[in-house]
Design a protein around this motif. Sequence first.
Motif, PDB file in Angstrom:
ATOM      1  N   LEU A  91       0.830  -1.209   0.000  1.00 33.93           N
ATOM      2  CA  LEU A  91       0.000   0.000   0.000  1.00 33.93           C
ATOM      3  C   LEU A  91       0.859   1.252   0.000  1.00 33.93           C
ATOM      4  N   ALA A  92       1.889   1.273   0.847  1.00 30.68           N
ATOM      5  CA  ALA A  92       2.741   2.461   0.930  1.00 30.68           C
ATOM      6  C   ALA A  92       3.471   2.721  -0.384  1.00 30.68           C
ATOM      7  N   GLU A  93       3.973   1.674  -0.997  1.00 34.17           N
ATOM      8  CA  GLU A  93       4.645   1.842  -2.293  1.00 34.17           C
ATOM      9  C   GLU A  93       3.667   2.390  -3.335  1.00 34.17           C
ATOM     10  N   ALA A  94       2.448   1.886  -3.314  1.00 30.60           N
ATOM     11  CA  ALA A  94       1.455   2.334  -4.293  1.00 30.60           C
ATOM     12  C   ALA A  94       1.075   3.793  -4.071  1.00 30.60           C
ATOM     13  N   ILE A  95       0.975   4.219  -2.807  1.00 27.36           N
ATOM     14  CA  ILE A  95       0.675   5.629  -2.531  1.00 27.36           C
ATOM     15  C   ILE A  95       1.786   6.507  -3.080  1.00 27.36           C
ATOM     16  N   GLY A  96       3.029   6.112  -2.827  1.00 30.59           N
ATOM     17  CA  GLY A  96       4.153   6.896  -3.314  1.00 30.59           C
ATOM     18  C   GLY A  96       4.210   7.002  -4.823  1.00 30.59           C
ATOM     19  N   GLU A  97       3.710   5.986  -5.509  1.00 30.39           N
ATOM     20  CA  GLU A  97       3.784   5.972  -6.972  1.00 30.39           C
ATOM     21  C   GLU A  97       2.529   6.502  -7.655  1.00 30.39           C
ATOM     22  N   ALA A  98       1.340   6.280  -7.032  1.00 31.83           N
ATOM     23  CA  ALA A  98       0.090   6.621  -7.707  1.00 31.83           C
ATOM     24  C   ALA A  98      -0.704   7.731  -7.020  1.00 31.83           C
ATOM     25  N   ALA A  99      -0.354   8.100  -5.783  1.00 32.90           N
ATOM     26  CA  ALA A  99      -1.116   9.117  -5.056  1.00 32.90           C
ATOM     27  C   ALA A  99      -0.203   9.833  -4.078  1.00 32.90           C
ATOM     28  N   CYS A 100       0.890  10.365  -4.588  1.00 26.50           N
ATOM     29  CA  CYS A 100       1.945  10.869  -3.710  1.00 26.50           C
ATOM     30  C   CYS A 100       1.513  12.069  -2.879  1.00 26.50           C
ATOM     31  N   GLY A 101       0.413  12.723  -3.259  1.00 24.04           N
ATOM     32  CA  GLY A 101      -0.069  13.837  -2.452  1.00 24.04           C
ATOM     33  C   GLY A 101      -0.822  13.400  -1.217  1.00 24.04           C
ATOM     34  N   ALA A 102      -1.102  12.116  -1.099  1.00 28.06           N
ATOM     35  CA  ALA A 102      -1.899  11.619   0.024  1.00 28.06           C
ATOM     36  C   ALA A 102      -1.032  11.387   1.250  1.00 28.06           C
ATOM     37  N   GLY A 103      -1.643  11.532   2.428  1.00 27.33           N
ATOM     38  CA  GLY A 103      -1.009  11.139   3.667  1.00 27.33           C
ATOM     39  C   GLY A 103      -1.489   9.763   4.076  1.00 27.33           C
ATOM     40  N   LEU A 104      -0.652   9.020   4.784  1.00 27.37           N
ATOM     41  CA  LEU A 104      -0.986   7.673   5.218  1.00 27.37           C
ATOM     42  C   LEU A 104      -0.998   7.619   6.747  1.00 27.37           C
ATOM     43  N   VAL A 105      -2.152   7.235   7.311  1.00 25.67           N
ATOM     44  CA  VAL A 105      -2.286   7.047   8.753  1.00 25.67           C
ATOM     45  C   VAL A 105      -2.350   5.545   9.022  1.00 25.67           C
ATOM     46  N   LEU A 106      -1.376   5.029   9.768  1.00 22.11           N
ATOM     47  CA  LEU A 106      -1.348   3.611  10.121  1.00 22.11           C
ATOM     48  C   LEU A 106      -1.946   3.405  11.505  1.00 22.11           C
ATOM     49  N   TYR A 134       2.744 -11.263  16.090  1.00 24.86           N
ATOM     50  CA  TYR A 134       1.861 -10.141  15.787  1.00 24.86           C
ATOM     51  C   TYR A 134       2.585  -8.807  15.956  1.00 24.86           C
ATOM     52  N   GLY A 135       3.220  -8.605  17.100  1.00 18.34           N
ATOM     53  CA  GLY A 135       3.940  -7.359  17.323  1.00 18.34           C
ATOM     54  C   GLY A 135       5.050  -7.153  16.312  1.00 18.34           C
ATOM     55  N   LEU A 136       5.737  -8.230  15.960  1.00 16.88           N
ATOM     56  CA  LEU A 136       6.801  -8.145  14.955  1.00 16.88           C
ATOM     57  C   LEU A 136       6.233  -7.704  13.609  1.00 16.88           C
ATOM     58  N   SER A 137       5.090  -8.286  13.223  1.00 22.16           N
ATOM     59  CA  SER A 137       4.506  -7.938  11.928  1.00 22.16           C
ATOM     60  C   SER A 137       4.018  -6.490  11.899  1.00 22.16           C
ATOM     61  N   LYS A 138       3.480  -5.998  13.018  1.00 24.81           N
ATOM     62  CA  LYS A 138       3.014  -4.608  13.057  1.00 24.81           C
ATOM     63  C   LYS A 138       4.194  -3.637  13.038  1.00 24.81           C
ATOM     64  N   HIS A 139       5.287  -4.006  13.705  1.00 25.79           N
ATOM     65  CA  HIS A 139       6.445  -3.119  13.673  1.00 25.79           C
ATOM     66  C   HIS A 139       7.094  -3.115  12.295  1.00 25.79           C
ATOM     67  N   ALA A 140       7.127  -4.268  11.642  1.00 23.56           N
ATOM     68  CA  ALA A 140       7.650  -4.316  10.271  1.00 23.56           C
ATOM     69  C   ALA A 140       6.780  -3.481   9.336  1.00 23.56           C
ATOM     70  N   ALA A 141       5.459  -3.504   9.556  1.00 28.33           N
ATOM     71  CA  ALA A 141       4.553  -2.689   8.743  1.00 28.33           C
ATOM     72  C   ALA A 141       4.864  -1.204   8.918  1.00 28.33           C
ATOM     73  N   GLU A 142       5.019  -0.777  10.167  1.00 27.91           N
ATOM     74  CA  GLU A 142       5.314   0.629  10.436  1.00 27.91           C
ATOM     75  C   GLU A 142       6.652   1.030   9.818  1.00 27.91           C
ATOM     76  N   THR A 143       7.671   0.200   9.993  1.00 29.37           N
ATOM     77  CA  THR A 143       9.002   0.502   9.467  1.00 29.37           C
ATOM     78  C   THR A 143       8.983   0.638   7.955  1.00 29.37           C
ATOM     79  N   SER A 144       8.274  -0.266   7.284  1.00 27.71           N
ATOM     80  CA  SER A 144       8.233  -0.220   5.820  1.00 27.71           C
ATOM     81  C   SER A 144       7.471   1.004   5.331  1.00 27.71           C
TER      82      SER A 144
END
Length: 318
Positions: A91-106, A134-144
Amino acid sequence: MIRVIVTGAGGFLGGCVARRFAARADVQLTALGRSAPPPFPHAGALDLHDKPAIAAVLARVRPDVVIHAAGRTPGKSGALLADNAIATANLAEAIGEAACGAGLVLLGSAAQYGIPDALTPWKESDPCSPFEPYGLSKHAAETSAFAAGRRLGFGVTALRIFNVVAPEPQGEQVFAAFLRKAAAAAAAGPPPWRVGMGPLTALRDFVDIEDVLTAVERVIERGVWGEAINICGGVGRTARALLGAAAAQTGGAVIIEEEPATSAPELAWSVGDPAKCEALLGFRPTSDLAPVTRRAAAWLVEAARRANARQADARSGA
Protein backbone atom coordinates in the motif's frame (compact mmCIF):
# COMPACT_ATOMS: atom_id res chain seq x y z
CA MET A 1 -14.22 18.11 0.70
CA ILE A 2 -11.57 15.67 1.91
CA ARG A 3 -11.22 12.41 0.00
CA VAL A 4 -10.52 9.60 2.48
CA ILE A 5 -9.84 5.91 1.89
CA VAL A 6 -10.22 3.51 4.83
CA THR A 7 -8.80 0.02 4.41
CA GLY A 8 -10.07 -2.79 6.61
CA ALA A 9 -13.51 -1.17 6.77
CA GLY A 10 -15.09 -4.58 7.25
CA GLY A 11 -13.21 -5.13 10.52
CA PHE A 12 -13.43 -3.71 14.03
CA LEU A 13 -11.14 -0.66 13.98
CA GLY A 14 -11.58 0.02 10.28
CA GLY A 15 -15.35 -0.21 10.58
CA CYS A 16 -15.38 2.24 13.50
CA VAL A 17 -13.16 4.68 11.60
CA ALA A 18 -15.26 4.37 8.43
CA ARG A 19 -18.50 5.03 10.32
CA ARG A 20 -16.99 8.13 11.95
CA PHE A 21 -15.91 9.59 8.60
CA ALA A 22 -19.09 8.51 6.78
CA ALA A 23 -21.04 10.73 9.19
CA ARG A 24 -19.03 13.82 8.25
CA ALA A 25 -20.38 16.14 5.58
CA ASP A 26 -16.88 17.33 4.67
CA VAL A 27 -15.57 13.85 3.81
CA GLN A 28 -15.90 11.78 0.65
CA LEU A 29 -15.31 8.28 2.00
CA THR A 30 -14.21 5.19 0.11
CA ALA A 31 -14.42 2.13 2.37
CA LEU A 32 -12.42 -0.93 1.36
CA GLY A 33 -12.64 -4.47 2.72
CA ARG A 34 -10.66 -7.66 2.33
CA SER A 35 -12.95 -9.74 0.11
CA ALA A 36 -16.47 -8.30 0.16
CA PRO A 37 -17.48 -4.62 0.07
CA PRO A 38 -18.22 -3.28 3.55
CA PRO A 39 -21.68 -1.71 4.09
CA PHE A 40 -20.96 1.86 3.02
CA PRO A 41 -22.26 3.83 0.02
CA HIS A 42 -18.83 4.07 -1.64
CA ALA A 43 -17.21 0.72 -0.93
CA GLY A 44 -15.26 -2.01 -2.61
CA ALA A 45 -13.15 -5.09 -2.09
CA LEU A 46 -9.40 -4.74 -2.35
CA ASP A 47 -6.67 -7.36 -2.11
CA LEU A 48 -3.63 -5.61 -0.65
CA HIS A 49 -1.40 -8.25 -2.22
CA ASP A 50 -2.55 -7.14 -5.70
CA LYS A 51 -0.33 -4.15 -6.46
CA PRO A 52 -2.00 -3.17 -9.78
CA ALA A 53 -5.41 -3.24 -8.07
CA ILE A 54 -4.16 -0.94 -5.30
CA ALA A 55 -2.74 1.50 -7.85
CA ALA A 56 -6.01 1.46 -9.82
CA VAL A 57 -8.08 2.35 -6.75
CA LEU A 58 -5.71 5.16 -5.78
CA ALA A 59 -5.76 6.58 -9.29
CA ARG A 60 -9.56 6.49 -9.38
CA VAL A 61 -10.22 7.96 -5.92
CA ARG A 62 -7.26 10.37 -5.75
CA PRO A 63 -7.34 10.39 -1.92
CA ASP A 64 -6.09 13.14 0.31
CA VAL A 65 -5.66 10.63 3.15
CA VAL A 66 -5.46 6.84 3.40
CA ILE A 67 -6.28 5.39 6.82
CA HIS A 68 -4.83 1.89 6.92
CA ALA A 69 -6.73 -0.32 9.35
CA ALA A 70 -6.56 -3.58 7.40
CA GLY A 71 -4.58 -6.43 8.85
CA ARG A 72 -4.66 -9.67 10.77
CA THR A 73 -4.68 -10.15 14.54
CA PRO A 74 -4.70 -13.91 15.22
CA GLY A 75 -2.83 -16.26 12.92
CA LYS A 76 0.43 -17.99 12.20
CA SER A 77 3.65 -16.08 11.61
CA GLY A 78 3.58 -16.27 7.83
CA ALA A 79 -0.02 -15.07 7.59
CA LEU A 80 0.63 -12.22 10.03
CA LEU A 81 3.69 -11.03 8.12
CA ALA A 82 1.83 -11.28 4.80
CA ASP A 83 -1.33 -9.47 5.88
CA ASN A 84 0.29 -6.89 8.13
CA ALA A 85 3.83 -6.16 6.95
CA ILE A 86 3.78 -7.06 3.25
CA ALA A 87 0.29 -5.67 2.64
CA THR A 88 1.29 -2.38 4.29
CA ALA A 89 4.48 -2.20 2.22
CA ASN A 90 2.45 -2.76 -0.95
CA LEU A 91 0.00 0.00 0.00
CA ALA A 92 2.74 2.46 0.93
CA GLU A 93 4.65 1.84 -2.29
CA ALA A 94 1.46 2.33 -4.29
CA ILE A 95 0.68 5.63 -2.53
CA GLY A 96 4.15 6.90 -3.31
CA GLU A 97 3.78 5.97 -6.97
CA ALA A 98 0.09 6.62 -7.71
CA ALA A 99 -1.12 9.12 -5.06
CA CYS A 100 1.94 10.87 -3.71
CA GLY A 101 -0.07 13.84 -2.45
CA ALA A 102 -1.90 11.62 0.02
CA GLY A 103 -1.01 11.14 3.67
CA LEU A 104 -0.99 7.67 5.22
CA VAL A 105 -2.29 7.05 8.75
CA LEU A 106 -1.35 3.61 10.12
CA LEU A 107 -3.26 2.00 12.96
CA GLY A 108 -0.45 0.23 14.79
CA SER A 109 -0.20 -1.53 18.12
CA ALA A 110 1.43 -1.36 21.53
CA ALA A 111 2.51 -4.95 20.86
CA GLN A 112 5.36 -3.41 18.84
CA TYR A 113 7.18 -2.50 22.06
CA GLY A 114 7.57 -5.98 23.50
CA ILE A 115 8.49 -6.80 27.11
CA PRO A 116 9.75 -3.89 29.24
CA ASP A 117 12.99 -4.01 31.22
CA ALA A 118 11.44 -1.70 33.80
CA LEU A 119 7.86 -0.73 34.65
CA THR A 120 8.15 2.70 33.07
CA PRO A 121 5.48 3.85 30.59
CA TRP A 122 6.53 3.26 27.01
CA LYS A 123 7.67 6.34 25.10
CA GLU A 124 7.74 6.48 21.32
CA SER A 125 11.50 6.97 21.50
CA ASP A 126 11.94 3.61 23.28
CA PRO A 127 13.31 0.82 21.10
CA CYS A 128 10.75 -1.67 19.82
CA SER A 129 11.62 -5.30 20.54
CA PRO A 130 8.44 -7.30 19.86
CA PHE A 131 8.58 -10.82 21.25
CA GLU A 132 5.71 -12.46 19.34
CA PRO A 133 4.71 -12.64 15.65
CA TYR A 134 1.86 -10.14 15.79
CA GLY A 135 3.94 -7.36 17.32
CA LEU A 136 6.80 -8.15 14.96
CA SER A 137 4.51 -7.94 11.93
CA LYS A 138 3.01 -4.61 13.06
CA HIS A 139 6.44 -3.12 13.67
CA ALA A 140 7.65 -4.32 10.27
CA ALA A 141 4.55 -2.69 8.74
CA GLU A 142 5.31 0.63 10.44
CA THR A 143 9.00 0.50 9.47
CA SER A 144 8.23 -0.22 5.82
CA ALA A 145 5.64 2.56 5.62
CA PHE A 146 7.97 5.18 7.08
CA ALA A 147 10.74 4.04 4.73
CA ALA A 148 8.45 4.35 1.70
CA GLY A 149 7.26 7.78 2.83
CA ARG A 150 10.84 9.07 3.16
CA ARG A 151 11.93 7.58 -0.14
CA LEU A 152 8.88 8.56 -2.21
CA GLY A 153 8.02 11.84 -0.53
CA PHE A 154 4.66 11.50 1.22
CA GLY A 155 3.52 11.87 4.83
CA VAL A 156 3.13 8.91 7.17
CA THR A 157 2.01 8.85 10.80
CA ALA A 158 1.64 5.69 12.88
CA LEU A 159 -0.70 5.48 15.85
CA ARG A 160 0.54 2.89 18.34
CA ILE A 161 -2.78 1.95 19.89
CA PHE A 162 -2.93 0.30 23.29
CA ASN A 163 -5.76 -2.03 24.44
CA VAL A 164 -9.01 -0.80 22.91
CA VAL A 165 -12.29 -0.96 24.81
CA ALA A 166 -15.61 -0.66 22.98
CA PRO A 167 -19.16 -0.94 24.39
CA GLU A 168 -20.03 -3.83 22.05
CA PRO A 169 -18.16 -7.11 21.42
CA GLN A 170 -15.97 -6.06 18.51
CA GLY A 171 -12.44 -7.21 17.79
CA GLU A 172 -10.19 -9.69 19.57
CA GLN A 173 -9.42 -7.84 22.79
CA VAL A 174 -10.19 -9.33 26.22
CA PHE A 175 -13.12 -6.96 26.84
CA ALA A 176 -14.80 -8.00 23.59
CA ALA A 177 -14.29 -11.67 24.45
CA PHE A 178 -15.89 -11.07 27.85
CA LEU A 179 -18.95 -9.39 26.29
CA ARG A 180 -19.39 -12.20 23.76
CA LYS A 181 -19.25 -14.85 26.48
CA ALA A 182 -21.61 -12.88 28.73
CA ALA A 183 -24.12 -12.43 25.88
CA ALA A 184 -24.01 -16.17 25.16
CA ALA A 185 -24.63 -16.93 28.84
CA ALA A 186 -27.52 -14.45 28.92
CA ALA A 187 -29.09 -16.09 25.87
CA ALA A 188 -28.85 -19.51 27.53
CA GLY A 189 -30.93 -18.70 30.61
CA PRO A 190 -31.82 -16.30 33.41
CA PRO A 191 -29.21 -14.57 35.60
CA PRO A 192 -26.84 -14.91 37.21
CA TRP A 193 -24.84 -15.30 34.02
CA ARG A 194 -21.56 -17.04 34.76
CA VAL A 195 -18.70 -16.08 32.46
CA GLY A 196 -15.50 -18.12 32.45
CA MET A 197 -12.35 -16.20 31.65
CA GLY A 198 -8.65 -16.99 31.67
CA PRO A 199 -6.30 -15.29 34.14
CA LEU A 200 -7.00 -11.53 34.27
CA THR A 201 -3.95 -10.38 36.23
CA ALA A 202 -1.92 -8.71 33.44
CA LEU A 203 -1.78 -4.94 33.76
CA ARG A 204 -2.73 -3.02 30.63
CA ASP A 205 -3.34 0.52 29.39
CA PHE A 206 -6.95 0.39 28.18
CA VAL A 207 -8.21 3.09 25.80
CA ASP A 208 -11.75 4.01 24.79
CA ILE A 209 -12.48 3.48 21.09
CA GLU A 210 -13.79 7.07 20.92
CA ASP A 211 -10.32 8.36 21.77
CA VAL A 212 -8.80 6.25 18.99
CA LEU A 213 -11.21 7.84 16.51
CA THR A 214 -10.42 11.31 17.83
CA ALA A 215 -6.71 10.66 17.37
CA VAL A 216 -7.20 9.67 13.71
CA GLU A 217 -9.19 12.83 13.06
CA ARG A 218 -6.64 15.06 14.82
CA VAL A 219 -3.75 13.70 12.74
CA ILE A 220 -5.58 14.77 9.59
CA GLU A 221 -6.96 18.08 10.90
CA ARG A 222 -3.59 19.19 12.27
CA GLY A 223 -1.46 17.77 9.47
CA VAL A 224 0.71 15.79 11.88
CA TRP A 225 2.99 13.72 9.64
CA GLY A 226 6.21 11.82 10.14
CA GLU A 227 5.41 10.72 13.69
CA ALA A 228 4.79 7.60 15.73
CA ILE A 229 2.30 8.43 18.49
CA ASN A 230 1.06 6.37 21.43
CA ILE A 231 -2.71 6.31 21.86
CA CYS A 232 -3.11 5.48 25.53
CA GLY A 233 -4.29 6.91 28.81
CA GLY A 234 -1.06 6.40 30.74
CA VAL A 235 -2.84 4.42 33.48
CA GLY A 236 -2.50 0.68 33.98
CA ARG A 237 -5.21 -1.56 35.33
CA THR A 238 -5.85 -5.26 35.32
CA ALA A 239 -8.38 -6.81 32.99
CA ARG A 240 -9.97 -8.15 36.19
CA ALA A 241 -10.71 -4.59 37.34
CA LEU A 242 -12.07 -3.54 33.94
CA LEU A 243 -14.33 -6.56 33.45
CA GLY A 244 -15.39 -6.43 37.09
CA ALA A 245 -16.57 -2.84 36.65
CA ALA A 246 -18.74 -3.82 33.68
CA ALA A 247 -20.11 -6.85 35.53
CA ALA A 248 -20.99 -4.72 38.57
CA GLN A 249 -22.95 -2.32 36.38
CA THR A 250 -25.32 -5.14 35.38
CA GLY A 251 -26.57 -5.18 38.97
CA GLY A 252 -24.88 -8.46 39.76
CA ALA A 253 -26.38 -10.30 36.79
CA VAL A 254 -22.88 -11.26 35.56
CA ILE A 255 -20.48 -13.34 37.65
CA ILE A 256 -16.93 -13.69 36.34
CA GLU A 257 -15.26 -17.03 37.03
CA GLU A 258 -11.54 -16.50 36.53
CA GLU A 259 -9.22 -19.41 35.95
CA PRO A 260 -6.20 -19.44 38.29
CA ALA A 261 -2.89 -18.53 36.71
CA THR A 262 -0.53 -21.47 36.38
CA SER A 263 2.42 -19.25 35.44
CA ALA A 264 3.22 -15.58 35.00
CA PRO A 265 1.92 -14.11 31.71
CA GLU A 266 4.56 -13.43 29.05
CA LEU A 267 3.51 -9.78 28.97
CA ALA A 268 2.50 -8.93 32.53
CA TRP A 269 2.67 -5.14 32.10
CA SER A 270 2.14 -2.70 29.23
CA VAL A 271 1.42 1.00 29.82
CA GLY A 272 2.10 3.91 27.50
CA ASP A 273 3.12 7.53 27.89
CA PRO A 274 0.46 9.81 26.32
CA ALA A 275 2.56 13.02 26.45
CA LYS A 276 3.31 13.05 22.72
CA CYS A 277 -0.35 12.54 21.85
CA GLU A 278 -1.25 15.44 24.10
CA ALA A 279 1.46 17.68 22.62
CA LEU A 280 0.84 16.93 18.94
CA LEU A 281 -2.85 16.03 18.79
CA GLY A 282 -4.07 18.34 21.53
CA PHE A 283 -5.80 15.83 23.78
CA ARG A 284 -5.04 13.11 26.29
CA PRO A 285 -7.02 9.87 25.99
CA THR A 286 -9.18 9.43 29.05
CA SER A 287 -8.26 7.05 31.83
CA ASP A 288 -11.88 7.12 33.07
CA LEU A 289 -13.45 4.06 31.47
CA ALA A 290 -16.64 4.10 33.57
CA PRO A 291 -18.69 5.55 30.66
CA VAL A 292 -17.67 2.79 28.25
CA THR A 293 -18.20 0.02 30.83
CA ARG A 294 -21.66 1.47 31.58
CA ARG A 295 -22.50 1.42 27.87
CA ALA A 296 -21.19 -2.15 27.63
CA ALA A 297 -23.36 -3.24 30.57
CA ALA A 298 -26.39 -1.59 28.96
CA TRP A 299 -25.62 -3.37 25.68
CA LEU A 300 -25.41 -6.70 27.50
CA VAL A 301 -28.71 -6.21 29.33
CA GLU A 302 -30.39 -5.25 26.05
CA ALA A 303 -28.85 -8.27 24.28
CA ALA A 304 -30.30 -10.48 27.02
CA ARG A 305 -33.72 -8.85 26.65
CA ARG A 306 -33.72 -9.45 22.88
CA ALA A 307 -32.64 -13.07 23.34
CA ASN A 308 -35.43 -13.65 25.86
CA ALA A 309 -37.95 -12.03 23.52
CA ARG A 310 -36.87 -14.30 20.65
CA GLN A 311 -37.19 -17.37 22.87
CA ALA A 312 -40.64 -16.28 24.04
CA ASP A 313 -41.74 -15.78 20.42
CA ALA A 314 -40.41 -19.21 19.51
CA ARG A 315 -42.33 -20.83 22.39
CA SER A 316 -45.56 -19.03 21.53
CA GLY A 317 -45.28 -20.07 17.89
CA ALA A 318 -44.54 -23.72 18.69
